[in-house]
Every structure is written in C-alpha cells, then in structure tokens.
Scaffold this active site. Sequence first.
Site, PDB file in Angstrom:
ATOM      1  N   THR B  33      -4.010  -5.830  -1.193  1.00 41.29           N
ATOM      2  CA  THR B  33      -3.950  -6.770  -0.085  1.00 41.29           C
ATOM      3  C   THR B  33      -2.608  -6.572   0.618  1.00 41.29           C
ATOM      4  O   THR B  33      -1.806  -5.728   0.201  1.00 41.29           O
ATOM      5  CB  THR B  33      -4.053  -8.212  -0.602  1.00 41.29           C
ATOM      6  OG1 THR B  33      -4.173  -9.085   0.504  1.00 41.29           O
ATOM      7  CG2 THR B  33      -2.820  -8.618  -1.380  1.00 41.29           C
ATOM      8  N   THR B  34      -2.351  -7.333   1.652  1.00 38.04           N
ATOM      9  CA  THR B  34      -1.006  -7.379   2.221  1.00 38.04           C
ATOM     10  C   THR B  34      -0.673  -8.813   2.587  1.00 38.04           C
ATOM     11  O   THR B  34      -1.395  -9.447   3.363  1.00 38.04           O
ATOM     12  CB  THR B  34      -0.881  -6.504   3.482  1.00 38.04           C
ATOM     13  OG1 THR B  34      -1.254  -5.160   3.160  1.00 38.04           O
ATOM     14  CG2 THR B  34       0.554  -6.511   4.005  1.00 38.04           C
TER      15      THR B  34
END
Lengths: 246, 256
Positions: B33-34
């Site tokens: 994810t970010t």
Amino acid sequence: MVGQGEEGMSELFQWLEAIHDRGEYVRDQLSHATPVFALSRPEGILLVGVGLGQSKVFEIYDRHAIAALGNPVDIEKIRQTAIEAAHLEGFNRSPQDVTLRRLMSYSLSPALKNSFESVFQPPLIVEGVFAEVGETPQDDVLMEFSHDGNFGVVHDGLAVVSSNTAAATQAKDWLRTRLKPHSNRNRVLGLLLAMWQAMTNEERIGNSIKCANLETVDLGGRVLEMALLDRKTPNKVKYQALAGNA
Amino acid sequence: MDGDFLSLLPEHPLSRVLTSDSQALAGHQIEATTVLAFHYRQGVLMAGDHRATADNLIFSDRVDKILPLDSDSLMAIAGSPAVALEMARTLETSFEFYRRSQLQTMSLQAKTRALSQLLKENIPMVMQGIGTVVPIFAGVDYSLPKPAPTIHFYDPLGAQFETTSFASSGSGAGNVKSILAFQERWGSPAPHKMDLKQATTFALRLLTTAAQFDSATGGVDPRLNRYASVYSLRPGEVRQVTDEEQAQWWGKEKKA
C-alpha cells in the site's frame, strides 16, 4: 420448628429495619445536595448543575451523559461504572449497541441496588439523571435514578432531580409552563437557575419567582456546570462542555 | 480507576485482546500500500490510497487506511488489516476511555507508547509472517509552547521514531519519500509552506506517482471518481478532505 420460624422472622425484621434506617440515612445525606437538571431541546440535551467544577455533569460515552448529586466519591463510583460498561459494550459490539436502557438495567441499577441492600457496606449516596441523545427530541432518552437502584424514564423531556421530590415536582410544573422549544439558551438557563436557587434556598415555588439574570445570579460561591449532547454535530462524540463548566 | 482500558479486557469474556489466538485466522495479508504524512502550513496532512491486495489479487479499492483515533490524533495503517484495524479500534477506545474517566486527555507521549505497546504484543504474528503492521501516527503535542501536531513512525517491532517533516509506509513508500525529500529541500513551495489545497493536491500527486511504480497502490483516478483518504490534523481538529474537495482541487490543478 416454631423457634426457627421466630428466628427467621426476627432476622427478616432486623433486615427490614436496617434497610429502613439506611434509607433515612441516605435521604438525610442527600438533603444537603443541590438539584440537577436535564432538558431535551431541539439542538440536543442540556444538562445543568451547580457544583465545585467537574463535580455534577459528566460525559459517559459518545451519546451519553450524566448529571448527578450526592457524595462526590459515590458520584465518581457510578460515573466510573457507567463509563466502563459503556466502553466495554462499545468495544465488544459497536457504539450503536450502547444504549441507556441497557446501561441502566444491567449495570447501574443493579450496582445501586446491591449497594443499598448490602447492610454491612456503606451505601452509595447518589441520585441523578442519565441522558441519551437521539436524532430528534422524540428519540431522546432521559432516565432518573435513585440511591436504591430504582429508575424511571422521563417522558416529557424534562428531568429535575432533587432529594426533595415534592419540590422537584413543583419545579417541573413551574418550568414546563415557561420553557418553550424556541426559547434561547440564556432564557432556558435563567429559568433553570431560578429553580436551582429556589430549591436550594427552600423557597416556595410559585409565580413570584422570576427568570434569573445570568450576570447577577448568586450561586453561593459554586460554579455553573453545563453540557450539551449536541444532536446536530456530525462528530460521533456528541458531548460538549459549555461555558461555565469548569 | 486509572483510565487503562486494556486492563479491563481480560476480566470480561466477550472481550478480545490482540493475541495470536484471536488473530490466527487473519486471512489475506496486505503488506502492500502507500500511506504518507507530512507537515503543511497549518498542521499535518495524512493520506493513503484505497487499494487492498493479497499477492497479485486486488480484493478492494474502497479501503480507508487513514483512521481518526480522536480529535487530536490520526493513524495511517500499512500491513495486515486484520491486526491494524483492531489496533486502531483498541487505541480509539483507549484514548476516549482515558479522557472520559480521568477527565483529561492522554498525553502525546502516552498515546505513542500505547501504539508501540500494541506493536510489541504483535511480535508473535510478525514472526509468523502473517500479521505485520507498520503504521504512521500523528498527534498534537500540547506540551509545546505552541501546541502543534507531530508525526511518528514505527518499525514492526514497536520502536517509535518522531520525524521532523514527513513519513511514509507501505510498498510505495520508497518513491514517495524520495519525492518528499526532494520537494522539502528544493521544491517551491516546500510542503511545510503549502496551504491545505496545495498540500492535498500534492498528496494526490504523490499517490498517483507511487501507483505508477507500485501495482499494490491504487492511486487516484478522477475518470473513475476514485480519490484517496486524506485528513488534516490541527490542534483540536481532525478534518477529512472529502472526495468532492479533492475532485475540485485536482481539477483546478489540471486546468492550471
């Protein structure tokens, strides 16, 4: 057999007598406390008391608050019991499952009743009103509770809690005829504080009592504690301490 | 009556503490994810994409990874959602329980330690490779002469570090951190000088760039009306930047 029966009756009589004395003791202790109010309004539920600051009106959970009178230590015990029960329920299930009816029926009322009837333990000297704000004033729930665990739902959106129940009834009648949904906050507060003064000073409640002036009202060296369970706010926490609350 | 919510849980059979037993069937693991946080002019901005993946599978593009814990703190989650979401819920309840029972808010130091403690308790799951969580935490420090939000990041074992300007976590974090470092040093305006609109647009650009190089990051796609989770934190105020605001500001940016 006859002897055992007499002994049992004697123990029962002693217990009843102890409970009766206990009730008198608690009522005597509560007679020194000043009243608290909760009022369902279009913008939410207003809770008002006069005390030492953070001593009468408290937040319990997202939609719940309490206004109480009595021994500060006992108010604290009931407050902590309610907060623990509400947070455990909210954590284990969801905040929507925390309801005043369940809190009162399964946590607070049994705690108060047990305390009152355990004759070898000091009783909890506390009474008050719990509030749960809803989407509309019709969805609001107000519950008055007494030191022995009894509780009742307030159906007209106005709770006045005092050890002097006759004075509380008169105060409710006096307030009902004067409080209007469109009344502004200062007017509402002035009326509640007028009743607070009259009940605290044991004055006769009638037409001679006027709405208190917030600038000049004498609170006897104590501070106004006031909070709103704000039904309009989008935040999940509805409790908002209002100016005057320490 | 010390305001410690976690101490109540073992006494009540319905309660679930974060243990390896309760999380053993966590299911799909997401470590990709970010999420990011940086200081902007008025406070801290925290943002994250909405994508959740398991290996090469996308199983949701609607996950919220930025979670308000109370009116003074935010948490961004990267890692196993089963554990991370439970940590966030536990912290949220703990902070509110403390505030209500003790009639004062928990200090920032205590909040950051509470998250650190949960991460330490989760080490058995990390060692099994199925419950790693690497969060970012932002909270308001009221001990400062002028209260201001600060950003904290963690390693999976619970070590906590305070950062001065920005933090990022997840598989796209490397790209994002490079850009943030560059922008903070040579950019005009630097992130800490941006207003909310500029900071939001910058965060959307960062996520879009991260998505370009990282398939596990969802990015932003106005054509699909897909934006990000964006929150700002200022003393006493957590504010969500809505999809409508993001669409409006992103659109203006494009036209400019």
